[in-house]
Design a protein around this motif. Structure first.
Motif, PDB file in Angstrom:
ATOM      1  N   VAL A  32      11.250 -12.136   3.023  1.00 53.37           N
ATOM      2  CA  VAL A  32      10.167 -11.277   3.652  1.00 53.37           C
ATOM      3  C   VAL A  32      10.747  -9.619   3.673  1.00 53.37           C
ATOM      4  CG1 VAL A  32       8.707 -10.727   5.765  1.00 53.37           C
ATOM      5  CG2 VAL A  32       9.299 -13.301   5.005  1.00 53.37           C
ATOM      6  N   LEU A  33      11.856  -9.652   4.142  1.00 53.89           N
ATOM      7  CA  LEU A  33      12.262  -8.161   4.421  1.00 53.89           C
ATOM      8  C   LEU A  33      12.492  -7.601   2.953  1.00 53.89           C
ATOM      9  CD1 LEU A  33      14.849  -8.812   7.336  1.00 53.89           C
ATOM     10  CD2 LEU A  33      12.605  -7.746   7.664  1.00 53.89           C
ATOM     11  N   GLU A  34      13.045  -8.406   2.115  1.00 57.94           N
ATOM     12  CA  GLU A  34      13.131  -7.840   0.927  1.00 57.94           C
ATOM     13  C   GLU A  34      11.866  -7.202   0.253  1.00 57.94           C
ATOM     14  OE1 GLU A  34      14.722  -9.417  -3.611  1.00 57.94           O
ATOM     15  OE2 GLU A  34      16.042  -9.786  -1.803  1.00 57.94           O
ATOM     16  N   GLU A  35      10.856  -8.339   0.191  1.00 65.47           N
ATOM     17  CA  GLU A  35       9.566  -7.924  -0.314  1.00 65.47           C
ATOM     18  C   GLU A  35       8.731  -7.177   0.359  1.00 65.47           C
ATOM     19  OE1 GLU A  35       7.468 -11.179  -2.144  1.00 65.47           O
ATOM     20  OE2 GLU A  35       9.117 -12.423  -2.454  1.00 65.47           O
ATOM     21  N   ALA A  36       9.088  -7.094   1.653  1.00 64.83           N
ATOM     22  CA  ALA A  36       8.528  -5.899   2.530  1.00 64.83           C
ATOM     23  C   ALA A  36       8.790  -4.522   2.343  1.00 64.83           C
ATOM     24  CB  ALA A  36       8.560  -6.359   3.880  1.00 64.83           C
TER      25      ALA A  36
END
Length: 186
Positions: A32-36
């Motif tokens: 989630v953090l990487e894609e966000a």
């Protein structure tokens, strides 16, 4: 892959997409953090944990879903057409979502009894939908039977599930025809 915008909104949008597309349990916080495109600290600043993010996702999904269905219903003026518009909403939405089904049922299937607060959010969504369909039904002259409203609710929910299974819209069309017959009988 940094993106402009509010980190909280980016996390919510990314988590919402991933939870729905690949499932809550299969979605890791790091993904989630990487894609966000946000730092890990942003998650803990805004949500505290994956469970808190899951709760926020369900609350936001409920708000968006009811805004979308209400927008379709509000385009109609005839009370019978307003009720039937809920099924028209499904006819349009389910194919757009690639027949992935109901976000809330999907989440419940994954979390079971392990997350009571998230389970409560699912229940609240379904209660609100049941009340909404009941309100639409009783607005039709001569329609006041709670049993009929529950039947319509079950047809609505069943249509979503069967459309997910078959990846086709015929269950919604069949449910809509059944509702038409039900409300013309009373």
């Amino acid at each position: 892959m940094a993106r402009p915008g509010n980190p909280k909104e980016k996390i919510m949008a990314t988590a919402g997409r991933l939870f729905y597309e690949q499932g809550y349990n299969a979605t890791g916080i790091n993904q989630v953090l990487e894609e966000a495109g946000v730092a890990k600290a942003s998650l803990y600043t805004h949500f505290g944990s994956k469970e808190e993010l899951g709760l926020a996702y369900l609350k936001e999904a409920r708000m968006q879903w009811f805004a979308a269905i209400t927008a379709v219903v509000e385009q109609k003026t005839d009370p019978e057409d307003r009720l039937l518009a809920t099924f028209e909403f499904l006819e349009k939405q389910l194919p757009l979502q690639h027949f992935k089904g109901c976000r809330f049922i999907n989440m419940l299937a994954e979390i079971g009894d392990a997350q009571p607060e998230m389970q409560q959010q699912v229940l609240e969504h379904k209660r609100k939908l049941r009340r909404y369909l009941h309100q639409l039904l009783i607005a039709i002259p001569g329609q006041a039977a709670a049993g009929t409203a529950d039947t319509i609710y079950l047809l609505f929910e069943g249509a979503i599930v069967e459309s997910k299974i078959y990846k086709e819209i015929w269950p919604v069309k069949t449910a809509k025809k059944t509702v038409k017959r039900l409300i013309s009988m009373d």
